[in-house]
Structure formats: C-alpha cells, structure tokens
Scaffold this motif. Sequence first.
Motif, PDB file in Angstrom:
ATOM      1  N   GLN A 104       0.810  -1.219   0.000  1.00 55.12           N
ATOM      2  CA  GLN A 104       0.000   0.000   0.000  1.00 55.12           C
ATOM      3  C   GLN A 104       0.845   1.272   0.000  1.00 55.12           C
ATOM      4  O   GLN A 104       0.368   2.344  -0.381  1.00 55.12           O
ATOM      5  CB  GLN A 104      -0.928   0.017   1.215  1.00 55.12           C
ATOM      6  N   SER A 105       2.093   1.185   0.460  1.00 47.80           N
ATOM      7  CA  SER A 105       2.959   2.360   0.518  1.00 47.80           C
ATOM      8  C   SER A 105       4.407   1.871   0.514  1.00 47.80           C
ATOM      9  O   SER A 105       4.678   0.684   0.728  1.00 47.80           O
ATOM     10  CB  SER A 105       2.675   3.197   1.767  1.00 47.80           C
ATOM     11  N   ALA A 106       5.335   2.804   0.286  1.00 48.95           N
ATOM     12  CA  ALA A 106       6.739   2.396   0.191  1.00 48.95           C
ATOM     13  C   ALA A 106       7.659   3.450   0.788  1.00 48.95           C
ATOM     14  O   ALA A 106       7.460   4.658   0.594  1.00 48.95           O
ATOM     15  CB  ALA A 106       7.117   2.144  -1.263  1.00 48.95           C
ATOM     16  N   TYR A 107       8.666   2.965   1.509  1.00 52.31           N
ATOM     17  CA  TYR A 107       9.770   3.795   1.985  1.00 52.31           C
ATOM     18  C   TYR A 107      10.936   3.535   1.040  1.00 52.31           C
ATOM     19  O   TYR A 107      11.389   2.394   0.900  1.00 52.31           O
ATOM     20  CB  TYR A 107      10.139   3.441   3.422  1.00 52.31           C
ATOM     21  N   ILE A 108      11.418   4.581   0.381  1.00 51.30           N
ATOM     22  CA  ILE A 108      12.383   4.443  -0.698  1.00 51.30           C
ATOM     23  C   ILE A 108      13.746   4.952  -0.256  1.00 51.30           C
ATOM     24  O   ILE A 108      13.917   6.136   0.057  1.00 51.30           O
ATOM     25  CB  ILE A 108      11.928   5.221  -1.946  1.00 51.30           C
ATOM     26  N   THR A 109      14.721   4.066  -0.216  1.00 48.36           N
ATOM     27  CA  THR A 109      16.113   4.458  -0.070  1.00 48.36           C
ATOM     28  C   THR A 109      16.859   3.961  -1.296  1.00 48.36           C
ATOM     29  O   THR A 109      16.551   2.886  -1.816  1.00 48.36           O
ATOM     30  CB  THR A 109      16.754   3.877   1.195  1.00 48.36           C
ATOM     31  N   PHE A 110      17.817   4.745  -1.767  1.00 43.04           N
ATOM     32  CA  PHE A 110      18.545   4.386  -2.984  1.00 43.04           C
ATOM     33  C   PHE A 110      19.983   4.032  -2.634  1.00 43.04           C
ATOM     34  O   PHE A 110      20.652   4.754  -1.885  1.00 43.04           O
ATOM     35  CB  PHE A 110      18.529   5.537  -3.988  1.00 43.04           C
ATOM     36  N   TYR A 111      20.443   2.925  -3.219  1.00 44.68           N
ATOM     37  CA  TYR A 111      21.832   2.493  -2.997  1.00 44.68           C
ATOM     38  C   TYR A 111      22.587   2.549  -4.316  1.00 44.68           C
ATOM     39  O   TYR A 111      22.065   2.103  -5.340  1.00 44.68           O
ATOM     40  CB  TYR A 111      21.854   1.056  -2.448  1.00 44.68           C
ATOM     41  N   PRO A 112      23.828   3.103  -4.337  1.00 37.90           N
ATOM     42  CA  PRO A 112      24.564   3.570  -3.153  1.00 37.90           C
ATOM     43  C   PRO A 112      24.233   4.991  -2.721  1.00 37.90           C
ATOM     44  O   PRO A 112      24.360   5.320  -1.557  1.00 37.90           O
ATOM     45  CB  PRO A 112      26.030   3.459  -3.590  1.00 37.90           C
ATOM     46  N   ASP A 113      23.817   5.886  -3.647  1.00 37.11           N
ATOM     47  CA  ASP A 113      23.463   7.245  -3.250  1.00 37.11           C
ATOM     48  C   ASP A 113      22.725   7.921  -4.394  1.00 37.11           C
ATOM     49  O   ASP A 113      23.020   7.676  -5.572  1.00 37.11           O
ATOM     50  CB  ASP A 113      24.724   8.055  -2.897  1.00 37.11           C
ATOM     51  N   LEU A 114      21.777   8.781  -4.053  1.00 35.62           N
ATOM     52  CA  LEU A 114      21.011   9.491  -5.072  1.00 35.62           C
ATOM     53  C   LEU A 114      21.859  10.445  -5.902  1.00 35.62           C
ATOM     54  O   LEU A 114      21.423  10.896  -6.967  1.00 35.62           O
ATOM     55  CB  LEU A 114      19.869  10.272  -4.416  1.00 35.62           C
ATOM     56  N   ALA A 115      23.057  10.759  -5.443  1.00 41.31           N
ATOM     57  CA  ALA A 115      23.936  11.641  -6.205  1.00 41.31           C
ATOM     58  C   ALA A 115      24.579  10.933  -7.388  1.00 41.31           C
ATOM     59  O   ALA A 115      25.143  11.588  -8.265  1.00 41.31           O
ATOM     60  CB  ALA A 115      25.018  12.212  -5.296  1.00 41.31           C
ATOM     61  N   PHE A 116      24.505   9.596  -7.433  1.00 45.36           N
ATOM     62  CA  PHE A 116      25.145   8.858  -8.511  1.00 45.36           C
ATOM     63  C   PHE A 116      24.419   9.106  -9.834  1.00 45.36           C
ATOM     64  O   PHE A 116      23.190   9.254  -9.858  1.00 45.36           O
ATOM     65  CB  PHE A 116      25.157   7.364  -8.188  1.00 45.36           C
ATOM     66  N   PRO A 117      25.144   9.139 -10.939  1.00 41.74           N
ATOM     67  CA  PRO A 117      24.515   9.341 -12.255  1.00 41.74           C
ATOM     68  C   PRO A 117      23.440   8.286 -12.534  1.00 41.74           C
ATOM     69  O   PRO A 117      23.640   7.102 -12.274  1.00 41.74           O
ATOM     70  CB  PRO A 117      25.684   9.212 -13.236  1.00 41.74           C
ATOM     71  N   GLY A 118      22.304   8.747 -13.037  1.00 40.67           N
ATOM     72  CA  GLY A 118      21.221   7.838 -13.384  1.00 40.67           C
ATOM     73  C   GLY A 118      20.279   7.502 -12.258  1.00 40.67           C
ATOM     74  O   GLY A 118      19.230   6.869 -12.491  1.00 40.67           O
ATOM     75  N   ALA A 119      20.593   7.908 -11.027  1.00 39.92           N
ATOM     76  CA  ALA A 119      19.750   7.549  -9.884  1.00 39.92           C
ATOM     77  C   ALA A 119      18.348   8.140 -10.022  1.00 39.92           C
ATOM     78  O   ALA A 119      17.347   7.462  -9.765  1.00 39.92           O
ATOM     79  CB  ALA A 119      20.398   8.020  -8.584  1.00 39.92           C
ATOM     80  N   ALA A 120      18.249   9.393 -10.433  1.00 39.63           N
ATOM     81  CA  ALA A 120      16.939  10.031 -10.549  1.00 39.63           C
ATOM     82  C   ALA A 120      16.075   9.333 -11.592  1.00 39.63           C
ATOM     83  O   ALA A 120      14.860   9.193 -11.407  1.00 39.63           O
ATOM     84  CB  ALA A 120      17.106  11.511 -10.895  1.00 39.63           C
ATOM     85  N   ASP A 121      16.687   8.878 -12.680  1.00 43.26           N
ATOM     86  CA  ASP A 121      15.939   8.140 -13.699  1.00 43.26           C
ATOM     87  C   ASP A 121      15.353   6.858 -13.120  1.00 43.26           C
ATOM     88  O   ASP A 121      14.201   6.495 -13.403  1.00 43.26           O
ATOM     89  CB  ASP A 121      16.835   7.796 -14.885  1.00 43.26           C
ATOM     90  N   LEU A 122      16.148   6.161 -12.319  1.00 42.06           N
ATOM     91  CA  LEU A 122      15.675   4.913 -11.722  1.00 42.06           C
ATOM     92  C   LEU A 122      14.562   5.179 -10.723  1.00 42.06           C
ATOM     93  O   LEU A 122      13.565   4.441 -10.674  1.00 42.06           O
ATOM     94  CB  LEU A 122      16.847   4.189 -11.054  1.00 42.06           C
ATOM     95  N   VAL A 123      14.691   6.210  -9.921  1.00 45.61           N
ATOM     96  CA  VAL A 123      13.647   6.556  -8.950  1.00 45.61           C
ATOM     97  C   VAL A 123      12.351   6.917  -9.674  1.00 45.61           C
ATOM     98  O   VAL A 123      11.257   6.491  -9.272  1.00 45.61           O
ATOM     99  CB  VAL A 123      14.116   7.706  -8.039  1.00 45.61           C
ATOM    100  N   GLU A 124      12.464   7.677 -10.748  1.00 43.05           N
ATOM    101  CA  GLU A 124      11.284   8.030 -11.528  1.00 43.05           C
ATOM    102  C   GLU A 124      10.634   6.785 -12.120  1.00 43.05           C
ATOM    103  O   GLU A 124       9.402   6.635 -12.098  1.00 43.05           O
ATOM    104  CB  GLU A 124      11.660   8.992 -12.646  1.00 43.05           C
ATOM    105  N   GLY A 125      11.447   5.874 -12.644  1.00 41.17           N
ATOM    106  CA  GLY A 125      10.903   4.631 -13.197  1.00 41.17           C
ATOM    107  C   GLY A 125      10.214   3.794 -12.144  1.00 41.17           C
ATOM    108  O   GLY A 125       9.141   3.218 -12.397  1.00 41.17           O
ATOM    109  N   PHE A 126      10.800   3.729 -10.954  1.00 43.14           N
ATOM    110  CA  PHE A 126      10.174   2.968  -9.872  1.00 43.14           C
ATOM    111  C   PHE A 126       8.839   3.581  -9.477  1.00 43.14           C
ATOM    112  O   PHE A 126       7.862   2.861  -9.225  1.00 43.14           O
ATOM    113  CB  PHE A 126      11.089   2.905  -8.655  1.00 43.14           C
ATOM    114  N   ALA A 127       8.772   4.905  -9.417  1.00 46.45           N
ATOM    115  CA  ALA A 127       7.514   5.578  -9.061  1.00 46.45           C
ATOM    116  C   ALA A 127       6.413   5.233 -10.059  1.00 46.45           C
ATOM    117  O   ALA A 127       5.260   5.008  -9.666  1.00 46.45           O
ATOM    118  CB  ALA A 127       7.726   7.086  -8.981  1.00 46.45           C
ATOM    119  N   ARG A 128       6.756   5.174 -11.331  1.00 44.01           N
ATOM    120  CA  ARG A 128       5.760   4.806 -12.336  1.00 44.01           C
ATOM    121  C   ARG A 128       5.248   3.390 -12.113  1.00 44.01           C
ATOM    122  O   ARG A 128       4.043   3.133 -12.179  1.00 44.01           O
ATOM    123  CB  ARG A 128       6.361   4.923 -13.751  1.00 44.01           C
TER     124      ARG A 128
END
Length: 288
Positions: A67-91
């Motif tokens: 029903q809901s999700a707590y999202i942490t990104f490994y190794p760090d959101l500053a890494f190249p491509g991280a935002a694209d992956l987070v956006e894809g996961f949200a979809r």
Amino acid sequence: MTTNTQTPSTQSPRAVLVIGANGKTGRRVAQRLQAAGLPVKAASRSSETPFDWQDNSTWAPALEGVQSAYITFYPDLAFPGAADLVEGFARVALDHGVKRLVLLSGRGEEGARDAEQRIQNSGADWTIVRCSVFNQNFSESFAEAIAHGHLAMPVGQTKEPFVDAEDIADVAFAALTDNRHIGQVYELTGPRLLTLEQVASELSEAIGRTIEFHSVSVSQYAEELTQHGFSSEEALPIAQLISEVFDGRNAYLTDGVQRALGRAPRDFSDFANAAAADGIWNPKEVLS
C-alpha cells in the motif's frame, strides 16, 4: 427459508514496502512498523523479497500486495542515473496502486534534488525526508576504526549538523502512517553543528579514551571504504561525494524534526553515550 449471512473478510491488510530494509534507516523504519502491528515487506538485494535498483524486473514483484513504500537508494542518489531509476520505480509503483511514497533524500546533493522532483511530479502522495550524515555512520560503518582510536575522512574543519538515524526513522514512520505528512519536505538535522575534530572529542569523552581525527585524501578514504564492505567501483565516487558535500553547504540547522514530530532532534552526545554504553566501540579481543 434461507438466511443471508455475511462472511467476514479474511483479506490481510496490504503491506508497507521498505526498500533497503537492512540499512541504517530502513531497518529502523521496519522495526517501527512491525511494533505498530503493520505488515512489512522488507526488500533488499539479499532479502526474501529481492530488490535491486539495477534490475527493474525485481520492482513489480516487490510491489505486489503493498500500500505504501519507503524508498532508499543504494549507493546514493547523487550517482549518475539515480533520478531516472527513482522516476521509473515511481511509475511502476503507481501502476500497482501504490500511491504513498516516502523518499529518503540527500542534503546538498544536486542528484538527490533531481530525484525529489521526479517523485513530486509523479502523481504520488509523496513525502521527502532530506538529510545528510548520520550519527550511526560512526557506530555502524566505522566502529572498528574508532575502536582502534582513529577517525579518518576526506574533510577539514567544515561543520556538519549530524542527524540521528532514530530521528530519521521516526519521521519516516510518521510519514508512512499519517496523511498529514503528504506533500511535505522535511529537511532533518541534529541540534548542533560539529566539526569532525569535535566529533572525535565527543567520542573520546563518551568512550573514555582518546579518538583522533585525521583528514585524509579522497583516494585514502576510498581505500578505507573498501575495507568496510564497499566495492572498488562504489568507494571512490562515495569518497568524492563526501569530500564535495563537506564544503560548508550544509553547515546550518533546520527544524524538520520539530515540524514532523513536535520535539527536538537527538543530540550527538546522547547518541555517543548510548553507543559507548552498549560497547559498540570496545576493541575486539584477539583469540590466540
């Protein structure tokens, strides 16, 4: 004569997905959810529910029954491509009916801010929990080095408002369980600014012996990170990121903990005294 009877529902409540459930904040968030009697789906690369940011085939199965999700990104959101992956996961999450998303973000990181915006623009009911360096880095990542009397990082005299992972978990738990936090950005800090030399002094006082801080090069720190379980591919970018972020950009306090929880954040000295009392930094005995 027939009698209409209503069969009680046996459907279980949908779970909360915790990505990075073995991490510093994920583990604590999962514990809080379980203590509240809420079903938890713990996900990581090594858990019963596998989740790998680099393998999007693991995302949909992890979101089943959630029903809901707590999202942490490994190794760090500053890494190249991280935002694209987070956006894809949200979809994918929204496609599975999972609209409530709580993102752990990085303070002072351009890539992390990009990921935040992707979540905010996704159509989800979002909360951003933005923070920088955790107190628990000293008790969980670098405990062995501190036990041997030294603390080394690629930084100088910059001050940092170190934040406690217990506070982060409390805010994330509140955001996952109370709709009042939807649409909020909580930037979390501790109550004081400290240099690494001051951290070493606080640790020394709590432990009862001298802990020395050494400012080291990025390459030296990357080498130390590999000794603490980071791969060589991860260690150098992380060391570079820490060196960049510790430039004074985060040297100010915020009221995120107070706004989210109605109380003051935990002080570093309280963390250090409690961890020392637990023997976290006791030198390990060498058996002959």
